[in-house]
Design an enzyme around this catalytic site. Structure first.
Site, PDB file in Angstrom:
ATOM      1  N   HIS A 160       0.658  -1.403  -0.016  1.00  0.00           N
ATOM      2  CA  HIS A 160       0.029   0.007  -0.001  1.00  0.00           C
ATOM      3  C   HIS A 160       0.748   1.336   0.067  1.00  0.00           C
ATOM      4  O   HIS A 160       0.426   2.169   0.336  1.00  0.00           O
ATOM      5  CB  HIS A 160      -1.029   0.102   1.208  1.00  0.00           C
ATOM      6  CG  HIS A 160      -2.089  -1.154   1.026  1.00  0.00           C
ATOM      7  ND1 HIS A 160      -2.765  -1.808   2.262  1.00  0.00           N
ATOM      8  CD2 HIS A 160      -2.551  -1.823   0.148  1.00  0.00           C
ATOM      9  CE1 HIS A 160      -3.455  -2.547   1.910  1.00  0.00           C
ATOM     10  NE2 HIS A 160      -3.334  -2.752   0.510  1.00  0.00           N
ATOM     11  N   THR A 181      -3.551  -8.506  10.660  1.00  0.00           N
ATOM     12  CA  THR A 181      -4.270  -7.893   9.706  1.00  0.00           C
ATOM     13  C   THR A 181      -5.736  -8.657   9.774  1.00  0.00           C
ATOM     14  O   THR A 181      -5.861  -9.551  10.299  1.00  0.00           O
ATOM     15  CB  THR A 181      -3.518  -8.611   8.454  1.00  0.00           C
ATOM     16  OG1 THR A 181      -4.487  -7.912   7.375  1.00  0.00           O
ATOM     17  CG2 THR A 181      -3.413  -9.842   8.018  1.00  0.00           C
TER      18      THR A 181
HETATM   19  P1  NAD Z   1      -6.822  -3.228  10.151  1.00  0.00           P
HETATM   20  O1  NAD Z   1      -6.898  -2.169  10.927  1.00  0.00           O
HETATM   21  O2  NAD Z   1      -7.944  -3.562   9.132  1.00  0.00           O
HETATM   22  O3  NAD Z   1      -6.838  -4.534  11.298  1.00  0.00           O
HETATM   23  C1  NAD Z   1      -5.678  -4.526  12.277  1.00  0.00           C
HETATM   24  C2  NAD Z   1      -5.867  -6.094  12.883  1.00  0.00           C
HETATM   25  O4  NAD Z   1      -4.503  -5.986  13.771  1.00  0.00           O
HETATM   26  C3  NAD Z   1      -6.936  -6.369  13.442  1.00  0.00           C
HETATM   27  O5  NAD Z   1      -7.130  -7.765  12.993  1.00  0.00           O
HETATM   28  C4  NAD Z   1      -6.499  -6.684  14.895  1.00  0.00           C
HETATM   29  O6  NAD Z   1      -7.081  -7.607  15.669  1.00  0.00           O
HETATM   30  C5  NAD Z   1      -4.931  -6.758  14.840  1.00  0.00           C
HETATM   31  N1  NAD Z   1      -4.195  -6.218  16.016  1.00  0.00           N
HETATM   32  C6  NAD Z   1      -4.463  -5.216  16.853  1.00  0.00           C
HETATM   33  N2  NAD Z   1      -3.694  -5.191  17.798  1.00  0.00           N
HETATM   34  C7  NAD Z   1      -2.579  -6.003  17.445  1.00  0.00           C
HETATM   35  C8  NAD Z   1      -1.408  -6.492  18.123  1.00  0.00           C
HETATM   36  N3  NAD Z   1      -0.615  -5.813  19.215  1.00  0.00           N
HETATM   37  N4  NAD Z   1      -0.394  -7.298  17.420  1.00  0.00           N
HETATM   38  C9  NAD Z   1      -0.969  -7.953  16.347  1.00  0.00           C
HETATM   39  N5  NAD Z   1      -2.163  -7.987  15.887  1.00  0.00           N
HETATM   40  C10 NAD Z   1      -3.069  -6.907  16.375  1.00  0.00           C
HETATM   41  O7  NAD Z   1      -5.389  -3.461   9.351  1.00  0.00           O
HETATM   42  P2  NAD Z   1      -5.087  -4.072   8.143  1.00  0.00           P
HETATM   43  O8  NAD Z   1      -5.535  -5.329   8.144  1.00  0.00           O
HETATM   44  O9  NAD Z   1      -3.640  -4.012   7.698  1.00  0.00           O
HETATM   45  O10 NAD Z   1      -5.903  -3.300   6.979  1.00  0.00           O
HETATM   46  C11 NAD Z   1      -6.051  -1.817   7.141  1.00  0.00           C
HETATM   47  C12 NAD Z   1      -5.347  -0.842   6.217  1.00  0.00           C
HETATM   48  O11 NAD Z   1      -4.953   0.331   7.307  1.00  0.00           O
HETATM   49  C13 NAD Z   1      -4.087  -1.305   5.345  1.00  0.00           C
HETATM   50  O12 NAD Z   1      -4.523  -0.865   4.219  1.00  0.00           O
HETATM   51  C14 NAD Z   1      -2.986  -0.655   5.941  1.00  0.00           C
HETATM   52  O13 NAD Z   1      -2.450  -0.025   5.130  1.00  0.00           O
HETATM   53  C15 NAD Z   1      -3.682   0.514   6.670  1.00  0.00           C
HETATM   54  N6  NAD Z   1      -2.977   1.100   8.035  1.00  0.00           N
HETATM   55  C16 NAD Z   1      -1.631   0.967   7.976  1.00  0.00           C
HETATM   56  C17 NAD Z   1      -0.827   1.202   9.184  1.00  0.00           C
HETATM   57  C18 NAD Z   1       0.499   1.519   9.366  1.00  0.00           C
HETATM   58  O14 NAD Z   1       1.006   1.669   8.446  1.00  0.00           O
HETATM   59  N7  NAD Z   1       0.943   1.250  10.470  1.00  0.00           N
HETATM   60  C19 NAD Z   1      -1.877   1.992  10.369  1.00  0.00           C
HETATM   61  C20 NAD Z   1      -3.326   1.984  10.093  1.00  0.00           C
HETATM   62  C21 NAD Z   1      -3.818   1.475   8.925  1.00  0.00           C
END
Ligand code: NAD
Ligand code: ZN
Length: 273
Positions: free
Chosen positions: A126, A206
């Protein structure tokens, strides 16, 4: 602070990991990978100035067309937030798996915490907060962007005019793939190739809701061992050999230890590098 040697590996997971020697390992990470570094996932909700804006509504080409100053300020705030965060032991463990065992890292994240933990060649499905480009001619800015303005960092200002391109005068936009945009085909193909040949796939943090990234897990071969690391159920769906309800910081570090490569202490690079 988590003790990264706890909790112990569940017996079934230990069996799976010791049943064979893995030649091709892929770490496939989502927003939960960086949650232990304090970076909110989209589903955990942000707070402060931005709580009235749903991330899914900001990360779209329509939002950019409607109000690019609002969108640019949000991304600048996120860039600042990531620069101030540090990689955790799970990022370090993934980097060590890459260095010691040639593991591939495929991420949906737009932060640079895998890299700052020492990983290279991270496949960012992404895009990245750190690779802005011109919305018109798609070239990167001639100079690196300065740090986000203090008012934006401190959430006192919710609008910021994006810089303009030195080549064509277009607006500079975040180098991320927005909802509704196509993923970079070359990166997707490399990710598919990595996952397809993996005999061990670690699916970390994820929700499995954002496609097409989420469906990449399904290209894993039938006899691959697939392990999910996520404290919440309902994450990545499909065929999982084991779902470990544990955080990324603990789970990835424990699995890397089990793969019998003692982890060196993490030496993270300077934020934003
Ligand atoms: P999501 O926000 O949809 O889901 C996050 C997942 O992480 C959930 O299933 C949750 O249960 C899990 N989670 C929460 N805390 C955790 C931990 N401590 N350890 C392991 N797992 C944990 O995220 P997604 O599936 O990556 O998709 C959403 C979109 O959001 C993606 O396209 C991504 O690019 C973007 N995003 C990226 C960031 C980043 O770059 N750090 C932050 C927020 C969103
Ligand atoms: Zn341009």
């Amino acid at each position: 602070m988590n003790d990264d040697t706890e909790p112990p590996l569940p017996d079934r997971l230990r069996q799976l990991l010791s049943a064979r020697r893995f030649e091709h390992i892929t770490v496939f990470s989502g927003a939960g990978m960086s949650a232990d570094s304090g970076i909110p996932t989209f589903r955990s909700g942000d707070n402060g100035l931005w709580h009235t804006h749903k991330p899914e509504h900001m990360a779209t080409p329509e939002a950019w067309k409607r109000d690019k100053e609002l969108v640019w300020a949000w991304y600048e705030y996120r860039r600042h937030f990531v620069m101030a965060a540090q990689p955790h032991p799970g990022h370090c463990a993934a980097a060590r798996l890459q260095q010691a065992l040639g593991a591939a890292i495929v991420t949906q994240n737009v932060d640079d915490l895998h890299e700052r933990a020492g990983a290279t060649d991270v496949l960012h499905l992404h895009g990245s907060l750190f690779t802005p480009l011109c919305a018109a001619c798609h070239r990167p800015p001639a100079e690196p962007l300065p740090p986000p303005p203090l008012e934006v960092q401190q959430q006192q200002q919710q609008r910021l005019m994006p810089p303009t391109c030195q080549h064509c005068g277009g607006y500079i936009r975040p180098g991320v793939v927005w909802f509704g945009e196509n993923l970079d085909e070359a990166i997707v193909n490399q990710a598919i190739e990595c996952i397809r040949r993996s005999d061990l796939l670690l699916v970390v943090g994820t929700s499995g809701l954002v496609h097409p990234a989420a469906s990449l897990v399904s290209v894993a071969k039938r006899n691959a061992t697939i392990i999910e690391i996520n404290p919440e159920p309902g994450g990545a769906s499909g065929r999982m050999d084991f779902q470990w309800r544990v955080t990324a910081a603990v789970g990835v570090a424990r699995i890397a230890q089990m793969l019998n490569r003692p982890l060196k202490k993490c030496s993270s690079n300077a934020p934003g590098s």
